[in-house]
Design a protein around this motif. Structure first.
Motif, PDB file in Angstrom:
ATOM      1  N   THR B 184       0.843  -1.181   0.000  1.00 47.49           N
ATOM      2  CA  THR B 184       0.000   0.000   0.000  1.00 47.49           C
ATOM      3  C   THR B 184       0.885   1.240   0.000  1.00 47.49           C
ATOM      4  O   THR B 184       1.863   1.292   0.735  1.00 47.49           O
ATOM      5  CB  THR B 184      -0.885   0.002   1.261  1.00 47.49           C
ATOM      6  N   LEU B 185       0.513   2.202  -0.816  1.00 43.64           N
ATOM      7  CA  LEU B 185       1.322   3.417  -0.910  1.00 43.64           C
ATOM      8  C   LEU B 185       0.477   4.658  -0.672  1.00 43.64           C
ATOM      9  O   LEU B 185      -0.599   4.812  -1.228  1.00 43.64           O
ATOM     10  CB  LEU B 185       1.971   3.515  -2.301  1.00 43.64           C
ATOM     11  N   VAL B 186       1.009   5.536   0.189  1.00 37.69           N
ATOM     12  CA  VAL B 186       0.463   6.883   0.327  1.00 37.69           C
ATOM     13  C   VAL B 186       1.633   7.805   0.019  1.00 37.69           C
ATOM     14  O   VAL B 186       2.661   7.735   0.684  1.00 37.69           O
ATOM     15  CB  VAL B 186      -0.061   7.150   1.759  1.00 37.69           C
ATOM     16  N   GLY B 187       1.493   8.640  -1.008  1.00 38.91           N
ATOM     17  CA  GLY B 187       2.599   9.505  -1.386  1.00 38.91           C
ATOM     18  C   GLY B 187       3.144   9.122  -2.746  1.00 38.91           C
ATOM     19  O   GLY B 187       2.412   8.604  -3.585  1.00 38.91           O
ATOM     20  N   GLU B 188       4.452   9.350  -2.943  1.00 47.48           N
ATOM     21  CA  GLU B 188       5.035   9.103  -4.262  1.00 47.48           C
ATOM     22  C   GLU B 188       6.200   8.127  -4.178  1.00 47.48           C
ATOM     23  O   GLU B 188       7.023   8.207  -3.273  1.00 47.48           O
ATOM     24  CB  GLU B 188       5.525  10.422  -4.874  1.00 47.48           C
ATOM     25  N   ALA B 189       6.270   7.205  -5.122  1.00 52.85           N
ATOM     26  CA  ALA B 189       7.376   6.252  -5.147  1.00 52.85           C
ATOM     27  C   ALA B 189       7.688   5.834  -6.566  1.00 52.85           C
ATOM     28  O   ALA B 189       6.821   5.828  -7.434  1.00 52.85           O
ATOM     29  CB  ALA B 189       7.043   5.022  -4.303  1.00 52.85           C
ATOM     30  N   PHE B 190       8.953   5.493  -6.769  1.00 55.58           N
ATOM     31  CA  PHE B 190       9.449   5.039  -8.060  1.00 55.58           C
ATOM     32  C   PHE B 190       9.798   3.564  -7.914  1.00 55.58           C
ATOM     33  O   PHE B 190      10.511   3.184  -7.000  1.00 55.58           O
ATOM     34  CB  PHE B 190      10.687   5.868  -8.415  1.00 55.58           C
ATOM     35  N   PHE B 191       9.249   2.722  -8.794  1.00 61.84           N
ATOM     36  CA  PHE B 191       9.413   1.284  -8.646  1.00 61.84           C
ATOM     37  C   PHE B 191      10.218   0.677  -9.782  1.00 61.84           C
ATOM     38  O   PHE B 191      10.023   1.040 -10.941  1.00 61.84           O
ATOM     39  CB  PHE B 191       8.050   0.590  -8.656  1.00 61.84           C
ATOM     40  N   ASP B 192      11.107  -0.229  -9.425  1.00 61.02           N
ATOM     41  CA  ASP B 192      11.756  -1.062 -10.431  1.00 61.02           C
ATOM     42  C   ASP B 192      11.480  -2.497  -9.987  1.00 61.02           C
ATOM     43  O   ASP B 192      12.125  -3.018  -9.097  1.00 61.02           O
ATOM     44  CB  ASP B 192      13.253  -0.763 -10.486  1.00 61.02           C
ATOM     45  N   VAL B 193      10.470  -3.100 -10.605  1.00 61.57           N
ATOM     46  CA  VAL B 193       9.946  -4.364 -10.105  1.00 61.57           C
ATOM     47  C   VAL B 193      10.619  -5.540 -10.811  1.00 61.57           C
ATOM     48  O   VAL B 193      10.735  -5.567 -12.029  1.00 61.57           O
ATOM     49  CB  VAL B 193       8.417  -4.415 -10.313  1.00 61.57           C
ATOM     50  N   VAL B 194      11.031  -6.499 -10.013  1.00 60.60           N
ATOM     51  CA  VAL B 194      11.625  -7.725 -10.534  1.00 60.60           C
ATOM     52  C   VAL B 194      10.517  -8.573 -11.157  1.00 60.60           C
ATOM     53  O   VAL B 194       9.447  -8.728 -10.585  1.00 60.60           O
ATOM     54  CB  VAL B 194      12.323  -8.507  -9.394  1.00 60.60           C
TER      55      VAL B 194
END
Lengths: 209, 378
Positions: B184-194
């Protein structure tokens, strides 16, 4: 050597229709220069052009069983790329980006070939020499150099476009390159054109024509 | 062929030589490198021919061509593997995959890993993961919070990487990595998903659920903002809008979806959603925004410690500055809130930022107590 490049283009196309994965990479390689230059000149955006080329080729792959048999692979791809780029530009909701895009495309499409390639050249010494040398070619020679190298057409296509024979096309291009070499050789190394003259020359070409 | 009598123009018009210059055909590259070694006296002519040829074709170089073709190859391989992976997902029984399929899965994992490494090397916005030395390992059933003015890099138990922007919270479930990978995310995030086709990676936010297999993307879901966004850089994602119909949208690379925020409540499945569901119908899909000067992406410039705005209102910018610098900003004039700015800041302090904005359109700012900044018209 007058090797028609088209045969290999059609061969790769047929291989693609058959589902050969390697053919897709071959098509990418065969049309890289032609498609990249077309897209960059149209939009002024290298990354967008590169991504759109990827998109259209992947779509070709997905539709490989339904692809038509065509004679000119390049013009088919150019049309696809043009559509893709226009769709992409339309999708960019951002106004300032759109303005920039159209602003740039006007500038780049209006710059003549010789100016455009000189502008892209990063090596300053070569840049100055080239500007001087290309300026001494005839309009016809410049046009054929553009078709041959920048648009990456083969002699068949150039001949048809300019209403001349393949042999004449080859000769004009060969002669143009020879003249260029001789001018470049006779040009002493170092600062041929002082900086302010260089700036003035560039400025001249950016004026609306 | 006797190349020793060749002049620059003859080299330039030789197809094999052209292939060598741009590096399109391996055998031509090998041939010409050998030939040049043996014919040192022609090196001036050859270099001149190469320079001229590359100039004429529009200053593409062997390096740019190789990088572009490699990127294309990896995307194409991923595309091919998705084609064959399709029947896998619709057919859940793969306790005992056939050897060939196992090999194929292995091959695609390797391809995806190479893609990831290449991505790190070629794409600017990937660099932050390397820069952030203290990379926290996030455990199961735990929460990671980044305060205002702080950014964090986290590695998830499956090896995926997350970079949290200021003022954001990420919660990872206790059963993460079993049947699926959900957080769960609140805010901002950058993902590099395997990539893991068997365990979809799902991010829940208050307005949307984002389901992916393995890709690179940015999610922005600050409760205080008017909109939430998911920007896709690579691969593909499936976004489910949290409304009555649970509408599914697929994003392509370089696309983003923008959704109006329904409320300020944290992402809990609550009953109030129904009456506000109409608001989420108004989602919009657009392209990503390139910075006009260096064609980097505005959406992910924060991962490079750069603050970027592209035709944003001062109100939106102020919210971003508050999180970025851990300050509060108040406006005394409604009109100033509507001023629009486009700007990029690289490691500047808050005063430098405000002063730069002033040059574009004048406003007055006063720094009050407790890091509160008051902005007025003049």
């Amino acid at each position: 050597m007058l090797m028609p490049a088209k045969t290999s283009h059609i061969q790769s196309w047929i291989q693609l229709q058959k589902g050969n994965k390697q053919a897709l990479l071959e098509i990418y390689t065969q049309h890289y220069i032609g498609l990249m230059n077309y897209g960059i000149k149209l939009t002024g955006r290298r990354d967008m052009t590169r991504d759109c080329i990827t998109q259209i080729l992947l779509r070709l792959w997905d539709n490989r069983s339904k692809l038509p048999c065509i004679e000119n692979v390049r013009s088919y791809l150019l049309t696809s790329l043009r559509r893709e780029l226009i769709a992409e530009i339309k999708m960019e909701g951002n106004r300032s980006l759109k303005n920039r895009l159209f602003g740039e495309s006007i500038q780049t499409t209006e710059a003549p070939y010789e100016e455009y390639i000189v502008q892209l050249q990063h090596n300053r010494e070569l840049k100055e020499k080239l500007m001087n040398a290309i300026g001494q070619l005839t309009q016809r020679e410049k046009e054929l150099l553009k078709l041959k190298f920048f648009e990456d057409l083969d002699y068949d296509e150039i001949a048809a476009k300019c209403n001349i024979t393949k042999r004449t096309a080859y000769n004009i291009i060969h002669q143009a390159l020879k003249s260029l070499r001789l001018i470049l050789v006779s040009t002493p190394p170092g600062n041929l054109i002082p900086d302010y003259a260089l700036l003035g020359y560039l400025f001249f070409f950016f004026l609306p024509q | 062929m006797n190349y020793t009598t060749f002049e620059a123009e003859d080299f330039i018009l030789d197809e094999s030589f052209q292939n060598y210059c741009l590096g399109t055909q391996e055998e031509d590259v090998i041939f010409w490198e050998e030939w040049i070694k043996k014919n040192q006296h022609k090196s001036v002519t050859v270099n001149q021919a190469k320079d001229l040829y590359l100039s004429f074709i529009g200053s593409h170089t062997g390096e740019t061509f190789a990088a572009d073709r490699k990127a294309f190859q990896l995307i194409a391989e991923e595309h091919f593997s998705n084609e064959t992976a399709e029947p896998l997902t619709s057919q859940p029984d793969f306790r005992k995959p056939p050897a060939a399929r196992k090999m194929w899965l292995y091959a695609t994992t390797v391809a995806a890993t190479i893609a990831g490494i290449l991505f790190l090397a070629t794409r600017k916005y990937e660099v932050p993961f390397e820069n952030h030395k203290q990379e926290a390992q996030l455990k199961y059933n735990s929460t990671e919070v980044s305060k205002a003015g702080e950014r964090k890099s986290i590695q998830l138990p499956d090896g995926s990487k997350v970079m949290l922007n200021a003022g954001s919270t990420i919660h990872i479930a206790g059963d993460f990595n079993t049947a699926s990978r959900e957080l769960t995310l609140v805010g901002e995030a950058f993902f590099d998903v395997v990539r893991d086709t068997g365990r979809p990676f799902i991010i829940h936010t208050s307005t949307m659920d984002i389901k992916v297999l393995g890709t690179v993307f940015n999610v922005r879901a600050y409760p205080g903002d008017k909109t939430s966004e998911t920007s896709l850089l690579k691969g593909s994602v499936e976004v489910t809008v949290r409304n009555k119909e649970k509408k599914k949208i697929y994003l392509h690379p370089n696309e983003k979806i923008i959704l109006p925020n329904i409320s300020d409540v944290p992402p809990v499945k609550n009953s109030k959603v129904t009456d506000k569901a109409t608001a989420t119908e108004n989602f919009k899909i657009t392209g990503l925004t390139y910075n006009t000067t260096d064609s980097t992406l505005t959406e992910v410039s924060w991962t490079e410690n750069r603050l970027a705005f592209n035709d944003n209102s001062f109100e939106t910018i102020a919210a971003e500055l508050e999180r970025w610098y851990n300050i509060t900003i108040s406006f005394t004039d409604e009109k100033v809130k509507e001023y629009r700015f486009t700007a990029t800041f690289n490691q500047k302090n808050i005063e430098q930022v405000l002063q730069a904005l002033q040059l574009s359109r004048y406003f007055k700012y006063t720094i009050a107590e407790n890091n509160n900044i008051i902005i007025s018209k003049n």
